[in-house]
Design a protein around this motif. Structure first.
Motif, mmCIF file in Angstrom:
data_model
loop_
_atom_site.group_PDB
_atom_site.id
_atom_site.type_symbol
_atom_site.label_atom_id
_atom_site.label_comp_id
_atom_site.label_asym_id
_atom_site.label_seq_id
_atom_site.Cartn_x
_atom_site.Cartn_y
_atom_site.Cartn_z
ATOM 1 N N UNK A 1 -1.914 10.111 5.150
ATOM 2 C CA UNK A 1 -2.955 9.788 4.184
ATOM 3 C C UNK A 1 -4.344 9.973 4.800
ATOM 4 N N UNK A 2 -5.266 10.533 4.024
ATOM 5 C CA UNK A 2 -6.653 10.626 4.472
ATOM 6 C C UNK A 2 -7.239 9.218 4.537
ATOM 7 N N UNK A 3 -8.039 8.978 5.572
ATOM 8 C CA UNK A 3 -8.570 7.632 5.791
ATOM 9 C C UNK A 3 -10.066 7.676 6.053
ATOM 10 N N UNK A 4 -10.797 6.835 5.341
ATOM 11 C CA UNK A 4 -12.199 6.584 5.654
ATOM 12 C C UNK A 4 -12.249 5.252 6.394
ATOM 13 N N UNK A 5 -12.646 5.298 7.666
ATOM 14 C CA UNK A 5 -12.713 4.091 8.484
ATOM 15 C C UNK A 5 -14.174 3.701 8.655
ATOM 16 N N UNK A 6 -14.500 2.497 8.238
ATOM 17 C CA UNK A 6 -15.876 2.010 8.307
ATOM 18 C C UNK A 6 -15.992 0.948 9.400
ATOM 19 N N UNK B 1 0.816 -1.221 0.000
ATOM 20 C CA UNK B 1 0.000 0.000 0.000
ATOM 21 C C UNK B 1 0.848 1.268 0.000
ATOM 22 N N UNK B 2 1.817 1.329 0.901
ATOM 23 C CA UNK B 2 2.490 2.596 1.185
ATOM 24 C C UNK B 2 3.943 2.684 0.717
ATOM 25 N N UNK B 3 4.594 1.531 0.560
ATOM 26 C CA UNK B 3 6.007 1.568 0.217
ATOM 27 C C UNK B 3 6.765 2.407 1.228
ATOM 28 N N UNK C 1 -8.503 6.824 -0.535
ATOM 29 C CA UNK C 1 -8.817 7.314 -1.884
ATOM 30 C C UNK C 1 -7.600 7.922 -2.573
ATOM 31 N N UNK C 2 -6.663 8.479 -1.812
ATOM 32 C CA UNK C 2 -5.448 9.032 -2.421
ATOM 33 C C UNK C 2 -4.593 7.942 -3.057
ATOM 34 N N UNK D 1 -12.988 2.942 -6.928
ATOM 35 C CA UNK D 1 -11.690 2.531 -6.387
ATOM 36 C C UNK D 1 -11.025 1.535 -7.342
ATOM 37 N N UNK D 2 -9.786 1.818 -7.713
ATOM 38 C CA UNK D 2 -9.097 0.970 -8.688
ATOM 39 C C UNK D 2 -8.733 -0.401 -8.117
ATOM 40 N N UNK D 3 -8.234 -0.423 -6.867
ATOM 41 C CA UNK D 3 -7.743 -1.673 -6.285
ATOM 42 C C UNK D 3 -8.544 -2.004 -5.035
#
Length: 368
Positions: free
Chosen positions: A242-247, A176-178, A262-263, A212-214
């Protein structure tokens, strides 16, 4: 060109009672209309009408659905305008941070005929009592279901290879982040993946992940580490800016069901019942934690025990759903009483005033 619509829940009927995440989504807006008024004052219809109008004008909208009736709305947000409209009645009471400056109360009770409602006072009080009792029973039943679910989880937790689970988490973190760190403050939003409703479990995963692509589909069993993995990935994302949407889980809000970045064009979510999905497009990938981190043969070894637990759990969940359906029946009767006492021309005027304010606000803030 019409704007897009994002659908989700900010409140839930959970094993820990009614649980609100409204503040996370409505904090930070520059204007919030808080709707006051009882059942039957068409708060949801008013919000739907305004959302439809502004979406057709090209504005993106977020539609916050009601967990007690997923066809109804509890709120609408226009993210580019930083404006929201929210049902501010119980149980999702919104406390204003800057009354008048940001939040503005809108009293739909102005449309009531109070004398007509007074004549139905005893019936209204009785229906409110019945509705509360039904909700209380639902929450108690869901709490009992959670205790059963904990028994289910224990089987897999005791057969977990935590070293392998940590390895999966580290691999996803790297993927995800490298080595990327963003030089900004991360924005975090807490929502519910789905909700327990009078119709059963409802979710909006396809809508939320549409662009969302992935997408990573987490498979596994109760207690196989899905929520723990999601919490760790969310924490890394926040630490890196990173912006995060937590569900959160609509059954147990202390657990997570999905994280959207989303970024990075990434979504990773618990894709087991009652929100079970399978890859159906390029970029979708399954991560099966049962295969990756649970001792092989666990299902077979505990087959009879798991069958009994799952039956008890399913029965409790069905009982809870029935309680929510009873609460909705009482609420529907209340709505019927109030609707007969409402002057809907006043509701229409209130809607027009809100829309006028929206237009004026967009001019003041130079939003096109």
């Amino acid at each position: 060109m019409s704007g897009t619509a994002l659908h989700y829940f900010s409140g839930g009927n959970t094993a820990r009672g009614y649980f609100s995440l409204f503040d996370s989504n409505f904090t930070g807006l520059e204007k919030v209309f808080i709707l006051k008024g009882g059942p039957g004052t068409e708060k949801s219809i008013l919000m739907k009408n305004i959302a439809k109008d502004w979406q057709e004008k090209g504005y993106d909208v977020e539609l916050v659905h009601c967990s007690s009736d997923s066809d109804s709305l509890d709120g609408v947000i226009f993210p580019t305008l930083k404006i929201g409209i929210v049902d501010g009645t119980e149980p999702h009471v919104i406390e204003p941070k800057a009354p008048g400056a940001i939040e503005e109360y809108v009293n739909l009770g102005d449309a009531w005929d109070s004398l007509q409602l007074s004549a139905k006072k005893d019936e209204i009080i009785q229906l409110i009592k019945e509705r509360k009792e039904a909700y209380d029973k639902a929450y108690q039943t869901y709490a009992e279901a959670l205790a059963v679910h904990d028994e289910w989880e224990k089987i897999y937790i005791t057969n977990m290879d935590f070293e392998k689970l940590n390895k999966v988490t580290e691999q996803l973190k790297t993927t995800f982040f490298g080595e990327i760190f963003l030089n900004k403050q991360a924005n975090i939003q807490h929502r519910f993946l789905g909700a327990a409703t009078p119709k059963g479990a409802v979710d909006y995963v396809p809508n939320l992940t549409e662009n969302i692509r992935k997408r990573y589909f987490l498979k596994g069993r109760p207690g196989s580490g899905k929520s723990t993995l999601l919490k760790k990935l969310a924490s890394v994302a926040l630490n890196r800016g990173f912006d995060v949407e937590i569900y959160h889980c609509g059954f147990d809000p202390n657990s997570l069901d999905m994280v959207i970045l989303r970024e990075l064009d990434i979504a990773i979510f618990d894709s087991t019942a009652p929100h079970e999905y399978f890859p159906d497009r390029e970029g979708d990938e399954i991560v099966d934690l049962y295969k990756l981190a649970i001792v092989p043969g666990t299902d077979e070894k505990y087959e009879e025990q798991i069958k009994k637990i799952s039956t008890r759990y399913r029965n409790k969940m069905n009982e809870g759903t029935s309680c929510l359906a009873e609460a909705k029946k009482s609420n529907d009767k209340l709505e019927g009483i109030y609707q007969k006492a409402v002057d809907f021309t006043i509701i229409v005027d209130i809607q027009k005033k809100i829309e006028t304010t929206l237009v004026e606000f967009t001019k003041e803030t130079n939003v096109d």
